[in-house]
Design an enzyme around this catalytic site. Structure first.
Site, PDB file in Angstrom:
ATOM      1  N   MET A 115       0.349  27.824  53.982  1.00  0.00           N
ATOM      2  CA  MET A 115      -0.640  26.790  53.662  1.00  0.00           C
ATOM      3  C   MET A 115      -1.777  27.400  52.869  1.00  0.00           C
ATOM      4  SD  MET A 115      -1.427  23.655  53.790  1.00  0.00           S
ATOM      5  CE  MET A 115      -2.908  22.901  53.115  1.00  0.00           C
ATOM      6  N   GLU A 162       1.369  29.781  46.987  1.00  0.00           N
ATOM      7  CA  GLU A 162       0.087  29.484  47.631  1.00  0.00           C
ATOM      8  C   GLU A 162      -1.082  29.914  46.756  1.00  0.00           C
ATOM      9  OE1 GLU A 162       0.316  27.555  50.112  1.00  0.00           O
ATOM     10  OE2 GLU A 162       2.484  27.879  50.236  1.00  0.00           O
TER      11      GLU A 162
END
Length: 836
Positions: free
Chosen positions: A267, A300
């Site tokens: 994330m 990411e």
């Protein structure tokens, strides 16, 4: 609709009425180490201006203790998801004191106790809308604001957030860590990580900009953390994106934290990226695993600009960040790291995900119609990621690379720290390329479905390229012939534009013609009869790995679509897998083959196919070189879970009475894969599995033990696993997954088929009573794989009023089953006859 399920319409209305100025979020996590403490104190002070006297804050927690508006205490109006605010002035300061719940689902503030040393670890995960499980907030991406986090935690813990530590105060029983205020952020990308994490530090410098780097993991995993390798990839990526985007890295520091029981691969929280700790390899890892991790790191990192700096207004435009990050991850891997063949994995594996998703009845355009948060949660799929990335790859070719990146640079400068829609991006790309991209966007971003390209050679020479579901494509057709060494090489490549269902093309009389050579467009490809014959005899002679990847992809898609017999695919997999040198392609083939056996062959043909595949993988495990040996060993474990023919040999390797193949490291994860195979075929009991658990009493070991225990082919075991899945809400996300996968492991479908009726009776209550993340795992994982189309149709007919996200999952699982049954019927025509 539940008040927890925010809609696009109501959040748009809220966005028009308020502007958020700043947040201060105070979390007291001192009690996290107490297993009897299920909640934590959370206090939010938010300053905002309002053009309406009424609005609400989002919060899902144990309770709200007090609400203060402009210094005056007001009555708490809380329904479990929203805190009502009334009588607001134009400028307002609201303070909410509440109790949040520690999570075991990976949503919100997740708490994990490491069985290796008893240490407690915390981390947050919010996307798309779980920040409200940790602090009251305006939970929508277009209400950005600066955040100041203040965390009280046990002394000696690492405490990490999006910004650097501004102040650290020692108190009698712990520490109070105050972080510097962030730049404007959406709620879903804020983050807090806390615990006795192991930290390694480094830095990256570019001109006058120095970015502190760190990599963190649990203390018990520290000996496995290859921080130097991760830092190398990180620096290579930051160099690449600094050149590509010409916008300085904006988030100050760059921490990368590997966390337990993570629901995602990673994330993109700015300055505090979180990753699954599956990327901390406890033993040997394949080249494909290292490549996959590098791609994720770079994916990411791309989000620091695409998604964090510039964020979509609402989840309709989720692709504005995910498609770009998926594309940029592969591009940066190929051009900035040693993974120069990254586009091979993309063409064969990432696009396979997109093709699968795009053929479901629930497929959607890349720019999706996302009416609420439940729909958003399910939209993190192969369309948004891999199809979108494929289309962006084509767009870069269409407008030209220089124009593409200059458009991105203008996009960042124009919308930094703001929110955008598709139109904003197209404006910048049209400006740099000089092309009106409206028709391109209509054809590729606003439609759904995948075209199939097929070449039809004409008797008199030449050929026709046909496509289903016509779209505009810029593609290459490669003509491959044998050179003097006997290798199949591209002797001619022609690039053409096609827009209609049939396009004449001029071709040489090559033994192999490959439409979409170089993978320029997004489409499935069918090989013509002569090319298929060439491939069937000489796939190992194709030297270009990208061409091989496209061929393997074509063969698999044709098998899935019941146009190529599964037995022919398996024969090619068995013949050519030993010489496949690309790690990603080998991993893909060795995964697809057992799937074809279990899903596409008729039941009468499976036992023989399993036996042959088991012997093939077993033999290759002993003769393959070290680079591929682990991949083959995992393939053995996968098929051995359905065929016990090598159970005695596997047990001998595990108990040490026979040596493993020379060069093969029998690490804990591989040992558990073999034990799962033995358990699923009835060759390991609870005593065996408990002994292995004692040998590997770690977080991963406990999860593997639970999976293996649920895999034993016994009626009572399956009943116990079923009850645990539906009744034991204390199971963590990983333990729920392990119980489900163990329940389904092996070939004993007779043991799980009786639960089909219970499944359809339980899915709606499960959706109602559990978080969407946990409910999704149950609904998709346990969907009956036998001939239950009628039961699925009956459920859909009787539950027309069920939540749309739940119905979508059932529709998708039904479609997967229908495909399996069609393939089994198709392949039954080619099965050997029992008649003499």
């Amino acid at each position: 609709m539940s008040t927890a399920n925010l809609s696009r319409a109501e959040t748009a209305e809220r966005s028009r009425s308020i502007e958020v100025l700043r947040y201060r979020v105070e979390l007291d996590l001192l009690g996290a180490v107490d297993p009897g403490r299920d909640t934590f104190s959370t206090t939010t002070t938010v300053e905002f201006s309002s053009r309406s006297p009424d609005t609400w804050l989002d919060f899902i927690g144990a309770g709200v203790e007090s609400v203060t508006v402009d210094g005056t205490a007001v009555d708490v109006q809380y329904d479990g998801a929203r805190i009502a605010l009334t009588g607001l002035r134009e400028s307002t300061v609201v303070t909410v004191v509440a109790q949040g719940d520690y999570s075991r689902s990976g949503e919100g503030l997740h708490r994990f106790v490491d069985p290796s040393d008893g240490q407690t670890y915390l981390y947050t995960q919010y996307e798309p809308a779980d920040a409200r499980r940790v602090f009251p907030c305006f939970e929508q991406p277009d209400l950005k604001a600066p955040f100041t986090f203040v965390v009280t935690a046990p002394r000696g813990w690492e405490v990490i957030s999006n910004q650097h530590v501004d102040r650290r105060d020692t108190v009698s029983d712990g520490q109070i860590v105050t972080f510097a205020a962030t730049l404007p952020l959406s709620t879903y990308i804020t983050a807090v990580v806390a615990g006795p994490y192991h930290r390694v530090e480094f830095s990256w410098q570019r001109g006058n900009l120095t970015v502190p780097l760190s990599v963190l993991c649990r203390a018990s995993l520290a000996r496995y953390l290859d921080a130097d390798t991760i830092f190398d990839i990180t620096q290579q990526g930051l160099d690449f994106f600094a050149d590509a985007f010409d916008y300085p890295y904006p988030w100050g520091k760059y921490d990368q934290v590997f966390v337990p029981e993570y629901n995602l691969g990673a994330m993109e929280n700015p300055g505090c990226v979180t990753f699954t700790e599956a990327y901390v390899f406890r033993g040997s890892a394949t080249d494909a695993q290292y490549e996959g991790r590098a791609n994720t790191i770079l994916h990411e990192m791309a989000h620091m600009w695409f998604g964090d700096l510039v964020t979509m207004v609402w989840w309709d435009d989720l692709w504005l960040k995910e498609s770009f990050a998926d594309y940029m991850g592969s591009l940066a891997s190929a051009e900035a790291t040693r993974w120069t063949q990254a586009w091979v994995a993309f063409a064969n594996r990432r696009k396979a995900w997109a093709y699968l998703q795009d053929q479901l009845p629930t497929t959607h355009p890349i720019v999706a119609d996302i009416v609420d948060l439940e729909a958003a949660k399910l939209n993190f799929d192969g369309i948004t990621y891999a199809k979108g990335a494929s289309v962006l790859k084509q767009l870069a070719s269409y407008v030209g690379r220089d124009a593409f990146f200059e458009g991105a640079r203008r996009y960042f400068r124009a919308h930094a720290f703001g929110n955008t829609t598709l139109a904003d991006l197209l404006t910048e790309l049209s400006g740099t390329s000089g092309r009106d991209l409206t028709s391109w966007a209509d054809a590729w971003l606003q439609t759904s479905g995948v075209s199939t390209l097929a070449l039809e050679r004409n008797d008199g020479g030449g050929a026709t390229l046909s496509q289903t579901d016509p779209r505009p494509h810029r593609l290459a057709i490669g003509m491959y012939d044998f050179d003097e060494a006997g290798d199949l090489v591209c002797t001619e490549r022609t690039e053409i534009d096609i827009t209609t269902s049939r396009t004449p093309v001029d071709l040489s009389d090559a033994p192999l013609v490959l439409p979409n050579d170089a993978d320029l467009t997004y489409a499935k490809v069918r090989l013509d009869t002569r090319s298929l014959t060439t491939v069937e005899n000489s796939l190992d002679r194709v030297r270009d790995p990208l061409a091989r990847g496209l061929i393997w992809s074509s063969l698999w898609n044709a098998t899935r679509d019941s146009e190529l017999e599964a037995a022919r695919y398996l024969a090619m997999a068995q013949r050519f897998s030993p010489t496949e040198s690309n790690p990603a392609l080998l991993t893909s083939v060795l995964s697809n083959a057992p799937f074809a056996i279990e899903h596409y062959l008729p039941e009468s043909a499976r036992a023989d196919a399993r036996s042959r595949w088991l012997e093939h993988t077993w033999n290759e495990m002993f003769v393959s070189d070290s680079g591929a040996q682990l991949t083959w060993a995992r393939a053995v474990a996968a098929v051995a879970a359905t065929d016990g023919g090598r159970a005695a040999d596997i047990r001998s390797i595990l108990d040490g009475s026979a040596p493993p193949p020379s060069g093969l490291s029998l690490d804990p994860d591989l040992r558990w894969a073999f034990w799962l195979a033995l358990a699923a075929t009835g060759h390991a009991d609870d005593t065996d599995l408990h002994a292995e658990w004692q040998r590997d009493d770690t977080g991963s070991g406990r999860t593997a033990y639970l999976r293996a225990m649920s895999a034993r082919p016994e009626v009572a075991v399956k009943a116990e696993a079923w009850a645990s899945i539906f009744q034991d809400h204390s199971l963590s996300n990983d333990h729920l997954d392990a119980t489900i996968s163990g329940f389904l492991a092996g070939a004993r479908r007779d043991l799980v088929a009786p639960f089909a009726a219970d499944y359809f009776a339980a899915v709606r209550p499960t959706w109602r009573d559990r978080s969407i993340e946990m409910a999704r795992r149950v609904v998709t994982g346990l969907f009956p794989r036998e001939k239950t189309l009628g039961a699925a149709d009956a459920w859909l007919a009787a539950n027309a009023d069920a939540p749309g996200a739940l119905r979508r999952l059932i529709v998708e699982q039904r479609d997967h089953l229908a495909r399996d049954l069609r393939a089994q019927e198709f392949n039954s025509r080619f099965a050997p006859s029992d008649e003499s």
